[in-house]
Scaffold this motif. Structure first.
Motif, PDB file in Angstrom:
ATOM      1  N   GLN A  69       0.810  -1.216   0.000  1.00  0.00           N
ATOM      2  CA  GLN A  69       0.000   0.000   0.000  1.00  0.00           C
ATOM      3  C   GLN A  69       0.844   1.269   0.000  1.00  0.00           C
ATOM      4  O   GLN A  69       0.392   2.315  -0.451  1.00  0.00           O
ATOM      5  CB  GLN A  69      -0.941   0.000   1.202  1.00  0.00           C
ATOM      6  N   THR A  70       2.053   1.198   0.514  1.00  0.00           N
ATOM      7  CA  THR A  70       2.920   2.382   0.555  1.00  0.00           C
ATOM      8  C   THR A  70       3.995   2.338  -0.525  1.00  0.00           C
ATOM      9  O   THR A  70       4.801   3.257  -0.629  1.00  0.00           O
ATOM     10  CB  THR A  70       3.605   2.496   1.928  1.00  0.00           C
ATOM     11  N   TYR A  71       4.013   1.285  -1.311  1.00  0.00           N
ATOM     12  CA  TYR A  71       5.022   1.142  -2.370  1.00  0.00           C
ATOM     13  C   TYR A  71       4.776   2.167  -3.466  1.00  0.00           C
ATOM     14  O   TYR A  71       3.646   2.354  -3.926  1.00  0.00           O
ATOM     15  CB  TYR A  71       4.963  -0.278  -2.935  1.00  0.00           C
ATOM     16  N   LEU A  72       5.829   2.835  -3.895  1.00  0.00           N
ATOM     17  CA  LEU A  72       5.733   3.826  -4.968  1.00  0.00           C
ATOM     18  C   LEU A  72       6.142   3.184  -6.284  1.00  0.00           C
ATOM     19  O   LEU A  72       7.234   2.610  -6.398  1.00  0.00           O
ATOM     20  CB  LEU A  72       6.624   5.035  -4.662  1.00  0.00           C
ATOM     21  N   LEU A  73       5.281   3.280  -7.267  1.00  0.00           N
ATOM     22  CA  LEU A  73       5.516   2.629  -8.552  1.00  0.00           C
ATOM     23  C   LEU A  73       6.696   3.253  -9.286  1.00  0.00           C
ATOM     24  O   LEU A  73       6.917   4.466  -9.230  1.00  0.00           O
ATOM     25  CB  LEU A  73       4.261   2.723  -9.421  1.00  0.00           C
ATOM     26  N   VAL A  74       7.446   2.388  -9.979  1.00  0.00           N
ATOM     27  CA  VAL A  74       8.600   2.831 -10.766  1.00  0.00           C
ATOM     28  C   VAL A  74       8.522   2.159 -12.133  1.00  0.00           C
ATOM     29  O   VAL A  74       7.816   1.153 -12.307  1.00  0.00           O
ATOM     30  CB  VAL A  74       9.931   2.454 -10.073  1.00  0.00           C
ATOM     31  N   PRO A  75       9.247   2.691 -13.140  1.00  0.00           N
ATOM     32  CA  PRO A  75       9.268   2.048 -14.457  1.00  0.00           C
ATOM     33  C   PRO A  75       9.738   0.594 -14.357  1.00  0.00           C
ATOM     34  O   PRO A  75      10.665   0.278 -13.631  1.00  0.00           O
ATOM     35  CB  PRO A  75      10.269   2.908 -15.233  1.00  0.00           C
ATOM     36  N   GLY A  76       9.046  -0.276 -15.108  1.00  0.00           N
ATOM     37  CA  GLY A  76       9.380  -1.693 -15.089  1.00  0.00           C
ATOM     38  C   GLY A  76       8.465  -2.518 -14.220  1.00  0.00           C
ATOM     39  O   GLY A  76       8.424  -3.747 -14.353  1.00  0.00           O
ATOM     40  N   ASP A  77       7.720  -1.871 -13.310  1.00  0.00           N
ATOM     41  CA  ASP A  77       6.781  -2.602 -12.470  1.00  0.00           C
ATOM     42  C   ASP A  77       5.672  -3.225 -13.332  1.00  0.00           C
ATOM     43  O   ASP A  77       5.259  -2.659 -14.347  1.00  0.00           O
ATOM     44  CB  ASP A  77       6.127  -1.671 -11.440  1.00  0.00           C
ATOM     45  N   ILE A  78       5.194  -4.385 -12.912  1.00  0.00           N
ATOM     46  CA  ILE A  78       4.099  -5.061 -13.610  1.00  0.00           C
ATOM     47  C   ILE A  78       2.884  -5.094 -12.685  1.00  0.00           C
ATOM     48  O   ILE A  78       2.982  -5.542 -11.541  1.00  0.00           O
ATOM     49  CB  ILE A  78       4.501  -6.487 -14.035  1.00  0.00           C
ATOM     50  N   LEU A  79       1.754  -4.610 -13.200  1.00  0.00           N
ATOM     51  CA  LEU A  79       0.534  -4.490 -12.406  1.00  0.00           C
ATOM     52  C   LEU A  79      -0.559  -5.390 -12.965  1.00  0.00           C
ATOM     53  O   LEU A  79      -0.665  -5.569 -14.190  1.00  0.00           O
ATOM     54  CB  LEU A  79       0.034  -3.043 -12.403  1.00  0.00           C
ATOM     55  N   LYS A  80      -1.356  -5.930 -12.070  1.00  0.00           N
ATOM     56  CA  LYS A  80      -2.542  -6.694 -12.463  1.00  0.00           C
ATOM     57  C   LYS A  80      -3.759  -5.854 -12.082  1.00  0.00           C
ATOM     58  O   LYS A  80      -4.062  -5.689 -10.906  1.00  0.00           O
ATOM     59  CB  LYS A  80      -2.566  -8.046 -11.753  1.00  0.00           C
ATOM     60  N   ILE A  81      -4.448  -5.323 -13.079  1.00  0.00           N
ATOM     61  CA  ILE A  81      -5.564  -4.406 -12.857  1.00  0.00           C
ATOM     62  C   ILE A  81      -6.873  -5.116 -13.182  1.00  0.00           C
ATOM     63  O   ILE A  81      -6.995  -5.781 -14.220  1.00  0.00           O
ATOM     64  CB  ILE A  81      -5.428  -3.141 -13.732  1.00  0.00           C
ATOM     65  N   SER A  82      -7.844  -4.975 -12.299  1.00  0.00           N
ATOM     66  CA  SER A  82      -9.171  -5.531 -12.546  1.00  0.00           C
ATOM     67  C   SER A  82     -10.217  -4.495 -12.157  1.00  0.00           C
ATOM     68  O   SER A  82     -10.019  -3.717 -11.219  1.00  0.00           O
ATOM     69  CB  SER A  82      -9.384  -6.836 -11.768  1.00  0.00           C
ATOM     70  N   ASP A  88     -13.414  -6.844 -19.567  1.00  0.00           N
ATOM     71  CA  ASP A  88     -12.626  -6.301 -20.684  1.00  0.00           C
ATOM     72  C   ASP A  88     -11.601  -5.272 -20.213  1.00  0.00           C
ATOM     73  O   ASP A  88     -10.661  -4.945 -20.956  1.00  0.00           O
ATOM     74  CB  ASP A  88     -13.553  -5.642 -21.715  1.00  0.00           C
ATOM     75  N   LEU A  89     -11.794  -4.753 -19.008  1.00  0.00           N
ATOM     76  CA  LEU A  89     -10.861  -3.758 -18.471  1.00  0.00           C
ATOM     77  C   LEU A  89      -9.867  -4.371 -17.492  1.00  0.00           C
ATOM     78  O   LEU A  89      -9.100  -3.647 -16.845  1.00  0.00           O
ATOM     79  CB  LEU A  89     -11.640  -2.632 -17.774  1.00  0.00           C
ATOM     80  N   SER A  90      -9.885  -5.692 -17.382  1.00  0.00           N
ATOM     81  CA  SER A  90      -8.953  -6.387 -16.490  1.00  0.00           C
ATOM     82  C   SER A  90      -7.782  -6.919 -17.303  1.00  0.00           C
ATOM     83  O   SER A  90      -7.979  -7.674 -18.263  1.00  0.00           O
ATOM     84  CB  SER A  90      -9.665  -7.547 -15.773  1.00  0.00           C
ATOM     85  N   LEU A  91      -6.575  -6.511 -16.937  1.00  0.00           N
ATOM     86  CA  LEU A  91      -5.397  -6.900 -17.707  1.00  0.00           C
ATOM     87  C   LEU A  91      -4.132  -6.694 -16.890  1.00  0.00           C
ATOM     88  O   LEU A  91      -4.138  -6.045 -15.827  1.00  0.00           O
ATOM     89  CB  LEU A  91      -5.315  -6.106 -19.003  1.00  0.00           C
ATOM     90  N   ASP A  92      -3.029  -7.249 -17.396  1.00  0.00           N
ATOM     91  CA  ASP A  92      -1.697  -7.033 -16.827  1.00  0.00           C
ATOM     92  C   ASP A  92      -0.991  -5.971 -17.651  1.00  0.00           C
ATOM     93  O   ASP A  92      -0.978  -6.039 -18.893  1.00  0.00           O
ATOM     94  CB  ASP A  92      -0.878  -8.325 -16.841  1.00  0.00           C
ATOM     95  N   VAL A  93      -0.402  -4.994 -16.968  1.00  0.00           N
ATOM     96  CA  VAL A  93       0.294  -3.914 -17.680  1.00  0.00           C
ATOM     97  C   VAL A  93       1.668  -3.688 -17.051  1.00  0.00           C
ATOM     98  O   VAL A  93       1.901  -4.034 -15.888  1.00  0.00           O
ATOM     99  CB  VAL A  93      -0.512  -2.596 -17.642  1.00  0.00           C
ATOM    100  N   ARG A  94       2.543  -3.114 -17.830  1.00  0.00           N
ATOM    101  CA  ARG A  94       3.893  -2.777 -17.369  1.00  0.00           C
ATOM    102  C   ARG A  94       4.055  -1.266 -17.379  1.00  0.00           C
ATOM    103  O   ARG A  94       3.658  -0.592 -18.339  1.00  0.00           O
ATOM    104  CB  ARG A  94       4.948  -3.418 -18.275  1.00  0.00           C
TER     105      ARG A  94
END
Length: 309
Positions: A69-82, A88-94
Motif C-alpha cells: 500500500q505504501t510502495y511507490l511505482l517505478v518504471p518496469g513494475d508489472i501491475l494486475k488491474i481488474s 474487458d478492463l482487467s489486464l496485466d500492464v507494465r
C-alpha cells in the motif's frame, strides 16, 4: 476438568447459515452441512480456535501490514488491474520507462511515484469522467515491483538483484539471498541508496553484528539500494618461508601469525631481521624492520631473510 477435556470443549459462535456457506452452495444446505453446526450456532473446540489463531499470527508474521500500500511505482513494475463486472478492463500492464501505463479507453496514465491505492483512484476517476463506467471499482495488485529490488555486487557468491520481501528486508537476509560472502570477500559491506531524498552511504562491519552484538547495524534496506562487498585485505610474504605468496589478512594479525600463515620459516631462514615494505601517506613504499609482535596491514609485503649461520 482434565487437560484432554478442556482441549475438546466446544465454544459456540453465532453465524447464520447463509453467512457460513458460499453463495453457490446456499441452495443445497442439506448436502453441505458442517458437522458442528447446530441450531444456528457454529461450535468450535478450543484446539480448533487455537490452531486458527496460530495460523493468523503466522500469516501476519510473513505478510507485512500494507506492504504494497505504501510502495511507490517505478518504471518496469508489472501491475494486475481488474475492474469489478468489467472483464474487458482487467489486464496485466507494465509501467513504461516514461512512468505511464497504456489502459483501454483512457489511454496513457501517468503512475510513476504513485501508490497502488492512488493509482486505483486515478484510473477509477478517469473511467468515470470519461463516461465509460458509472461507478468503477478498480483493484490493482503488484505482480512484480522493481522498486523493491536491491543490487548485491562485489565479493558474494551469487551477485544479482534480489527482492526485499524474499530477503526479509534487512542486510543479513539480503547477503544470505546472494549466497553469502565469498571466500575472497571482506568483513565490511558498503550500503548506498536514497533516504529522505538524499544520497545515503554506510559502511557496516558484518562480523560485529553477530560476534560483537551490534544488531542495530543489521539495518533495514530500501528498494533501489546497492550492497557492495569489497575484497578481503591481503598481505604478501616471501623469502625463506614454506609457503610464500598472497595471504588473507585476518583481524589484528601480527607478524608472528603472518609467518605461521606462510607455513613457518624454512631451515635456511631466520625470524630475526624481518622487514616489511609498506606504503606511506604519500604513496611511497618504505622498507622497515619489524618485530614478531608488530601488526600487519593491508598490502604489506613481508620478507624473511636467509640465516647467515
Amino acid at each position: 476438568m482434565s487437560h484432554n477435556e478442556s482441549r475438546n470443549t466446544l465454544i459456540p459462535i453465532r453465524l447464520s447459515y447463509s453467512e457460513y456457506l458460499p453463495m453457490e452452495h446456499q441452495a443445497s444446505k442439506s448436502m453441505i452441512q458442517p458437522p458442528s453446526f447446530r441450531g444456528g450456532w457454529l461450535w468450535f473446540s478450543v484446539r480448533e480456535i487455537a490452531f486458527a489463531a496460530l495460523l493468523s499470527i503466522s500469516y501476519l508474521a510473513v505478510t507485512p501490514a500494507n506492504a504494497d500500500q505504501t510502495y511507490l511505482l517505478v518504471p518496469g513494475d508489472i501491475l494486475k488491474i481488474s475492474v469489478f463486472k468489467n472483464p474487458d478492463l482487467s489486464l496485466d500492464v507494465r509501467v513504461s520507462e516514461a512512468g505511464t501505463i497504456a489502459y483501454p479507453l483512457i489511454g496513457n496514465v501517468p503512475v510513476a511515484g504513485l501508490t497502488l491505492p492512488a493509482t486505483e483512484r486515478k484510473i477509477g476517476q478517469m473511467l468515470k469522467d470519461g463516461g465509460f463506467v458509472l461507478n468503477p471499482q478498480v483493484n490493482i495488485l503488484l505482480s512484480q515491483g522493481l522498486g523493491n529490488l536491491v543490487s548485491v555486487i562485489g565479493e558474494v557468491n551469487t551477485p544479482g538483484r534480489y527482492s526485499l520481501e524474499a530477503a526479509g528486508g534487512h542486510l543479513s537476509g539480503m547477503l544470505a539471498a546472494a549466497g553469502g560472502i565469498s571466500a575472497t570477500g571482506g568483513d565490511h559491506v558498503i550500503v548506498t541508496g536514497i533516504r529522505g531524498g538524499k544520497p545515503f552511504r554506510r559502511e557496516i562491519d558484518i562480523v560485529k553484528i553477530f560476534d560483537g552484538g551490534a544488531t542495530a547495524d543489521d539495518i533495514d534496506l530500501s528498494g533501489g539500494d546497492t550492497l557492495f562487498v569489497n575484497r578481503a585485505p591481503m598481505f604478501y610474504i616471501y623469502g625463506q618461508v614454506q609457503k610464500p605468496g598472497q595471504v588473507r589478512l585476518e583481524r589484528n594479525m601480527t607478524v608472528m601469525q603472518a609467518l605461521a600463515a606462510g607455513g613457518g620459516v624454512t631451515g635456511k631462514g631466520t625470524s630475526r631481521g624481518l622487514v616489511h615494505h609498506r606504503r606511506d601517506a604519500s604513496g611511497k613504499v618504505k622498507e622497515e624492520g619489524v618485530s614478531l609482535d608488530d601488526d600487519v596491514r593491508d598490502q604489506d609485503v613481508i620478507y624473511v631473510k636467509e640465516s647467515l649461520f
